[in-house]
Design a protein around this motif. Structure first.
Motif, PDB file in Angstrom:
ATOM      1  N   UNK A 626      11.198 -21.421  -2.356  1.00 17.28           N
ATOM      2  CA  UNK A 626      11.143 -22.074  -1.047  1.00 17.28           C
ATOM      3  C   UNK A 626       9.723 -22.086  -0.472  1.00 17.28           C
ATOM      4  N   UNK A 627       8.747 -22.302  -1.351  1.00 14.86           N
ATOM      5  CA  UNK A 627       7.351 -22.418  -0.904  1.00 14.86           C
ATOM      6  C   UNK A 627       6.747 -23.698  -1.468  1.00 14.86           C
ATOM      7  N   UNK A 628       7.562 -24.742  -1.505  1.00 16.83           N
ATOM      8  CA  UNK A 628       7.133 -26.004  -2.111  1.00 16.83           C
ATOM      9  C   UNK A 628       6.312 -26.817  -1.122  1.00 16.83           C
ATOM     10  N   UNK A 629       5.144 -26.323  -0.821  1.00 12.57           N
ATOM     11  CA  UNK A 629       4.213 -27.031   0.052  1.00 12.57           C
ATOM     12  C   UNK A 629       2.796 -26.744  -0.420  1.00 12.57           C
ATOM     13  N   UNK A 630       1.890 -27.662  -0.135  1.00 13.72           N
ATOM     14  CA  UNK A 630       0.500 -27.498  -0.537  1.00 13.72           C
ATOM     15  C   UNK A 630       0.163 -28.314  -1.771  1.00 13.72           C
ATOM     16  N   UNK A 631      -1.024 -28.066  -2.302  1.00 10.65           N
ATOM     17  CA  UNK A 631      -1.491 -28.872  -3.439  1.00 10.65           C
ATOM     18  C   UNK A 631      -2.617 -28.161  -4.169  1.00 10.65           C
ATOM     19  N   UNK A 632      -2.886 -28.665  -5.366  1.00  7.75           N
ATOM     20  CA  UNK A 632      -4.079 -28.303  -6.126  1.00  7.75           C
ATOM     21  C   UNK A 632      -4.948 -29.555  -6.193  1.00  7.75           C
ATOM     22  N   UNK A 633      -6.167 -29.453  -5.698  1.00 10.04           N
ATOM     23  CA  UNK A 633      -7.085 -30.593  -5.696  1.00 10.04           C
ATOM     24  C   UNK A 633      -8.297 -30.243  -6.558  1.00 10.04           C
ATOM     25  N   UNK A 634      -8.540 -31.070  -7.572  1.00 11.94           N
ATOM     26  CA  UNK A 634      -9.638 -30.817  -8.505  1.00 11.94           C
ATOM     27  C   UNK A 634     -10.628 -31.970  -8.441  1.00 11.94           C
ATOM     28  N   UNK A 635     -11.900 -31.637  -8.286  1.00 16.45           N
ATOM     29  CA  UNK A 635     -12.972 -32.629  -8.335  1.00 16.45           C
ATOM     30  C   UNK A 635     -13.639 -32.539  -9.703  1.00 16.45           C
ATOM     31  N   UNK A 636     -13.781 -33.679 -10.352  1.00 16.17           N
ATOM     32  CA  UNK A 636     -14.388 -33.720 -11.679  1.00 16.17           C
ATOM     33  C   UNK A 636     -15.487 -34.777 -11.720  1.00 16.17           C
ATOM     34  N   UNK A 637     -16.327 -34.673 -12.740  1.00 16.99           N
ATOM     35  CA  UNK A 637     -17.331 -35.692 -13.002  1.00 16.99           C
ATOM     36  C   UNK A 637     -16.608 -36.983 -13.382  1.00 16.99           C
ATOM     37  N   UNK A 638     -16.995 -38.123 -12.841  1.00 12.15           N
ATOM     38  CA  UNK A 638     -16.294 -39.370 -13.163  1.00 12.15           C
ATOM     39  C   UNK A 638     -16.208 -39.618 -14.665  1.00 12.15           C
ATOM     40  N   UNK A 639     -14.968 -39.841 -15.137  1.00 10.68           N
ATOM     41  CA  UNK A 639     -14.745 -40.147 -16.541  1.00 10.68           C
ATOM     42  C   UNK A 639     -14.762 -38.956 -17.472  1.00 10.68           C
ATOM     43  N   UNK A 640     -15.024 -37.751 -16.929  1.00  5.66           N
ATOM     44  CA  UNK A 640     -15.078 -36.557 -17.771  1.00  5.66           C
ATOM     45  C   UNK A 640     -14.188 -35.475 -17.167  1.00  5.66           C
ATOM     46  N   UNK A 641     -13.905 -34.438 -17.966  1.00  4.36           N
ATOM     47  CA  UNK A 641     -13.013 -33.387 -17.481  1.00  4.36           C
ATOM     48  C   UNK A 641     -13.770 -32.191 -16.919  1.00  4.36           C
ATOM     49  N   UNK A 642     -15.100 -32.314 -16.770  1.00  5.99           N
ATOM     50  CA  UNK A 642     -15.886 -31.191 -16.255  1.00  5.99           C
ATOM     51  C   UNK A 642     -15.591 -30.983 -14.776  1.00  5.99           C
ATOM     52  N   UNK A 643     -15.291 -29.741 -14.417  1.00  5.09           N
ATOM     53  CA  UNK A 643     -14.827 -29.415 -13.070  1.00  5.09           C
ATOM     54  C   UNK A 643     -16.012 -29.185 -12.144  1.00  5.09           C
ATOM     55  N   UNK A 644     -16.017 -29.887 -11.018  1.00  6.67           N
ATOM     56  CA  UNK A 644     -17.046 -29.703  -9.993  1.00  6.67           C
ATOM     57  C   UNK A 644     -16.578 -28.754  -8.894  1.00  6.67           C
ATOM     58  N   UNK A 645     -15.291 -28.726  -8.658  1.00  6.73           N
ATOM     59  CA  UNK A 645     -14.766 -27.863  -7.609  1.00  6.73           C
ATOM     60  C   UNK A 645     -13.259 -27.976  -7.524  1.00  6.73           C
ATOM     61  N   UNK A 646     -12.639 -26.956  -6.922  1.00  7.49           N
ATOM     62  CA  UNK A 646     -11.180 -26.922  -6.804  1.00  7.49           C
ATOM     63  C   UNK A 646     -10.811 -26.344  -5.444  1.00  7.49           C
ATOM     64  N   UNK A 647      -9.849 -26.947  -4.805  1.00  6.73           N
ATOM     65  CA  UNK A 647      -9.243 -26.403  -3.593  1.00  6.73           C
ATOM     66  C   UNK A 647      -7.748 -26.279  -3.834  1.00  6.73           C
ATOM     67  N   UNK A 648      -7.203 -25.112  -3.538  1.00  9.83           N
ATOM     68  CA  UNK A 648      -5.760 -24.894  -3.676  1.00  9.83           C
ATOM     69  C   UNK A 648      -5.214 -24.467  -2.321  1.00  9.83           C
ATOM     70  N   UNK A 649      -4.161 -25.119  -1.897  1.00 10.82           N
ATOM     71  CA  UNK A 649      -3.468 -24.763  -0.663  1.00 10.82           C
ATOM     72  C   UNK A 649      -2.027 -24.466  -1.032  1.00 10.82           C
ATOM     73  N   UNK A 650      -1.581 -23.246  -0.778  1.00 16.54           N
ATOM     74  CA  UNK A 650      -0.208 -22.901  -1.100  1.00 16.54           C
ATOM     75  C   UNK A 650      -0.059 -21.435  -1.443  1.00 16.54           C
TER      76      UNK A 650
END
Length: 716
Positions: A626-650
């Motif tokens: 019963x904690x189905x709220x929030x998200x995982x937001x990932x910023x990546x380099x355009x067209x690549x899977x390299x991670x620039x940053x992540x924000x998680x709410x939950x």
């Protein structure tokens, strides 16, 4: 790439292609020049200034386009114009051509390179900003580095074009002299390799290294000048003396003792610092009790028809104190004494770069000598100078732990992490909480959608959050305590019983000798240090909240390693602090955790990025709990899977973020996360599913269309 860049790129490509298609390189051959030398000399004699202008223009074009032939042209210049005139022509033509190559590469490539690799290049950019002229001068002097490669590489950095030009002209002068002089005797030269003998190359290398050596000598002289007015002890009591027993100070002392240095630790209050006694530990203990009450209040969502709790706020605060006492031994004098650290329950005052006066609580003093000092004095809550606030008997995050009676009406100043955590906690205990924040939203360092989720939850739980409101004045009106604030709709009057000030923290920089030694402060009042955490004095370091830039316990511990190692072993090698991957979390509900860039930062810094969002209402474990709220937001380099940053709410965001911290630290992309097995059902699966969302968005649609045809064919 815009039209202007495409046009310039087209011109450059066309000119370079023409050079090779038309075989113009044959004119930049030593044998060809020798064969044509008499004819060319006659033309120069007939029109010396015109010939010089044509030669200058060709040289500029060749170097600007990074074409092969500059070395041959330098020799030819010496043969055709003589040493003095050729030296002037070649020196300015080569520098101007290098500048044009620099500007062309910068215009075409720098924005793209910085956007794609900006995070990885931050340390290089800082180094170029600080010592770029020295680096360039060294590269120009050493023939082992191709000049065209230097032009292109420097164009991708933040080095100013003016600096690039004058350093290039000066740095290339020595090589130009050698080649022009050789050109005056071109008849004796059979190949370019004959010009640069091993001895001459060695001389150039030594000449190239000279600026860096000179810089080190200058730094050493400056250090000696800083120390000149202070008598240096013949012997030292300690290798390392640490001022402050918080996170930064404790880790510094621990590392020093672990490598068998003689270490002293001076703390005038309580070991463990703010984190143990008034910050992280007590606040999380308080939040845990408040969270239980919230869970009981929402018991129906878990199928429990009725649930209630009875509590006395004094008991809750006693539990908080008990938790602090349970963790105290980890940071105690006994533990650190057993590790080999001499602990002083006293006030420290730096009296010279090598001596610290220690004043015991009974007034007795003692002077300790030390080779190195680490300042880890921490920070304290900041109380803004709002008229009337001094009459309010306010609480801060340092003093609220003495409370034993729950405030009826609590006014919280500040909408940052501390203010938000405590506002929600006290509201869950039953206080009527009003939170006043001058910024337009709570938790202003995070993205707007993060703030919106937190604000919505606060509203559900009865926290009255007044964002966009500036506290103007406090007043006592009879028995009432009142705050007047200016908001979007004018002045607001807020009555309250207890005031909690949580508008930030200010470093402790006075009272222990910084002023007397002339140790400088930054504009934000933190102790000024270089990349190695050294202050004005190379043997006095600072780490933790007192120097920043981050005021987190884990960052203080991170800096402490660098402070200890640089202090004890810096004469052999120094390490610049790595801030590339710094995570943090705010323990509200929903919990918020972040590492690296968020959308707001990326847009402000014009960093190209893609955003991938996985909503937690789709996660099986979040649904079961019963904690189905929030998200995982990932910023990546355009067209690549390299991670620039992540924000998680939950739920458990502070724990979930660790996988991304590891990935960013070690260069693992989303494909690696997607290929990693995650236990089902756990909240950790959210990280894998976020990677799956990214993968789906980058699926090779053309290939999949052919695969679909293949499967159709296989079905007959």
């Amino acid at each position: 790439m815009n039209a202007r860049k495409l046009a310039l790129l087209g011109v450059v490509v066309a000119l370079v292609a023409a050079f090779f298609i038309l075989d113009l390189g044959r004119f930049f051959d030593l044998a060809w020049f020798k064969a044509q030398q008499r004819m060319l000399t006659d033309q120069v004699d007939a029109a010396p200034w015109g010939a010089a202008a044509v030669f200058f223009a060709i040289y500029v074009v060749v170097t600007a386009l990074s074409l092969p032939g500059a070395a041959i042209m330098t020799l030819a210049g010496g043969a055709l114009f003589g040493f003095a005139k050729a030296l002037v022509i070649v020196s300015f033509a080569s520098s101007l051509g290098a500048l044009l190559a620099f500007l062309i590469a910068r215009f075409l490539l720098r924005d793209w390179v910085q956007a794609r690799f900006g995070t990885a290049l931050e340390s290089i950019n800082r180094g170029v900003e600080k010592d770029g002229a020295f680096y360039l001068f060294t590269l120009r002097l050493v023939p082992a580095f191709p000049f065209f490669a230097v032009n292109l590489a420097m164009a991708l950095t933040a080095l100013p074009a003016r600096t690039f030009y004058w350093v290039s002209q000066l740095g290339m002068l020595a090589g130009t002299i050698v080649f022009v002089n050789a050109g005056t005797q071109i008849g004796r030269i059979e190949s370019l390799s004959g010009i640069l003998s091993p001895g001459l190359i060695g001389a150039f290398v030594l000449l190239g290294v000279f600026p860096l050596i000179a810089r080190k000598v200058i730094d050493a002289v400056r250090s000696r000048a800083v120390f000149s007015r202070w008598p240096k002890p013949a012997h030292f009591d300690y290798n390392l003396l640490v001022i402050g027993g918080g996170s930064a100070g404790l880790v510094t002392a621990y590392i020093g003792a672990a490598v068998k240095a003689k270490v002293a630790l001076v703390e005038q209050h309580s070991m463990g610092g703010d984190c143990l006694n008034t910050g992280c530990v007590p606040s999380k203990a308080l939040i845990r009790s408040a969270r239980l009450l919230s869970q009981i209040a929402h018991s129906k969502s878990l199928g429990v028809r009725e649930a209630s709790a009875q509590f006395d706020f004094a008991d809750v605060m006693e539990r908080v104190a008990r938790v602090v006492r349970a963790i105290e031994p980890h940071d105690s004098v006994d533990r650190y004494t057993a590790l080999g650290v001499d602990c002083f329950d006293a006030r420290a005052r730096i009296t010279s770069p090598w001596t610290v006066e220690v004043t015991q609580h009974d007034g007795s003093t003692r002077t300790l000598s030390t080779r190195n000092i680490v300042i880890a004095a921490g920070a304290r809550p900041f109380v803004p100078p709002i008229p009337g606030i001094e009459t309010m008997d306010l609480l801060t995050s340092d003093t609220l732990w003495s409370l034993r009676t729950l405030p009826g009406r609590l006014l919280v100043l500040g909408g940052g992490p501390i203010g938000c955590e405590l506002s929600q906690a006290f509201a869950r205990f039953g206080a009527a909480v009003t939170q006043v924040e001058m910024a337009p939203r709570l938790m202003g360092r995070e993205d707007p959608d993060v703030s919106a989720l937190v604000e919505a939850r606060f509203a559900e739980e009865g926290v009255r959050a007044l964002t966009g409101h500036k506290a103007v004045r406090f007043a006592r009106e009879g028995d009432a305590k009142v705050l007047y604030a200016e908001g979007p709709e004018g002045e607001v009057r807020i009555e309250f019983d207890t005031l909690l000030c949580a508008v930030g923290r200010t470093p402790n920089v006075s009272g222990y000798g910084l002023e007397e030694l002339g140790i400088t402060l930054r504009a934000n009042r933190t102790v000024d240090t270089n990349d190695y955490l050294e202050t004005l004095y190379p043997n006095i370091f600072a780490c933790g909240d007192v120097t920043g830039p981050f005021q987190f316990t884990h960052t203080a511990a991170h800096q402490a390693w660098y402070a200890a190692v640089n202090a004890l072993f810096g004469r052999f090698r120094r390490f610049a602090v790595d801030y590339s991957v710094i995570p943090w979390a705010t323990f509200t509900e929903p919990e918020v955790a972040r590492v690296g860039l968020n959308e707001t930062d990326a847009k402000a810094r014009n960093i190209p990025h893609e955003v991938t969002i996985y909503e937690l209402d789709d996660l099986d474990r979040a649904i079961t709990d019963e904690v189905a709220h929030g998200f995982v937001k990932v910023l990546t380099v355009p067209g690549r899977d390299r991670i620039l940053g992540v924000t998680i709410v939950g739920e458990h965001a502070g724990e979930l973020i660790a996988e991304y911290v590891l990935a960013m630290k070690h260069g693992l992309g989303l494909n690696k996360l997607l290929g990693t097995i995650h236990i089902y059902p756990t909240m950790n699966e959210a990280n894998k599913f976020a990677a799956g969302v990214w993968k789906k968005a980058h699926a090779p649609q053309t290939l999949l269309a052919w695969v679909a045809r293949y499967h159709a064919w296989m079905r007959g």
